[in-house]
Write a protein that holds these residues in place. Sequence first.
Motif, PDB file in Angstrom:
ATOM      1  N   ARG A  35       6.199  21.036  20.805  1.00 48.26           N
ATOM      2  CA  ARG A  35       5.645  22.173  19.749  1.00 48.26           C
ATOM      3  C   ARG A  35       4.573  21.861  18.711  1.00 48.26           C
ATOM      4  N   GLU A  36       5.001  20.583  18.176  1.00 52.52           N
ATOM      5  CA  GLU A  36       3.937  20.161  17.038  1.00 52.52           C
ATOM      6  C   GLU A  36       2.692  19.778  17.906  1.00 52.52           C
ATOM      7  N   GLU A  39       0.985  23.047  18.265  1.00 57.41           N
ATOM      8  CA  GLU A  39       0.370  23.680  16.908  1.00 57.41           C
ATOM      9  C   GLU A  39      -0.735  22.959  16.441  1.00 57.41           C
ATOM     10  N   GLU A  40      -0.875  21.694  16.565  1.00 54.38           N
ATOM     11  CA  GLU A  40      -2.097  20.659  15.781  1.00 54.38           C
ATOM     12  C   GLU A  40      -3.215  21.191  16.874  1.00 54.38           C
ATOM     13  N   THR A  44      -0.722  27.525  22.739  1.00 54.15           N
ATOM     14  CA  THR A  44       0.584  27.610  23.013  1.00 54.15           C
ATOM     15  C   THR A  44       1.304  26.595  23.760  1.00 54.15           C
TER      16      THR A  44
END
Length: 189
Positions: A35-36, A39-40, A44
């Motif tokens: 997820r990180e 996000e970075e 998605t």
Amino acid sequence: MGSTPQARRSDTRERIQKTALDLFVSRGYEKTSLREIAEELGVTKAALYYHFKTKEDILTAISEDLGRPVDELIAWAREQPPTLDTRRELMTRYSAALKSAMPIYHILQENQATLRDLAVGRTLRGRVEAISQLMHTGDIDFDTHVRVASALLTVHFGAFTLDQLGGTDEEKRQGLLKVALETLGTPTD
């Protein structure tokens, strides 16, 4: 003319690998989530899954890319005679190969417990062990084995100990290599 889907996919994979590598080094492999990474990158999680199903898949791809020069070096060294000149050349080339591969070894060093049982961890350890075995090959006495071990430790782990010193990464690498080659000794022929 636009890029092909294959080129875009390759570029995306490279961006994922670079971002993940940066996060793995700065935060640690275990503490970085998919997820990180997504996000970075500003994508998605589903987009990330299209390219890599797990963090280990990402780390394996990074390891293959960064480890390729070490693998080529191992293949070269296996074809050489077990002489001091070969050990010195192997050490010089290993130092150069580590220049680009150091982040992956940093991840291994910092995340030993987590990576111990993963295939990527075994591959990374296998590379280090192969270099060590090749350096210790031949009819050499105990003192030479100690010099070889010391030189390898200097080149391989020295980079981790010099973070707080001034100078560029290249100056540090060159300094470590110089000490390692001095430790190995001077060719007599």
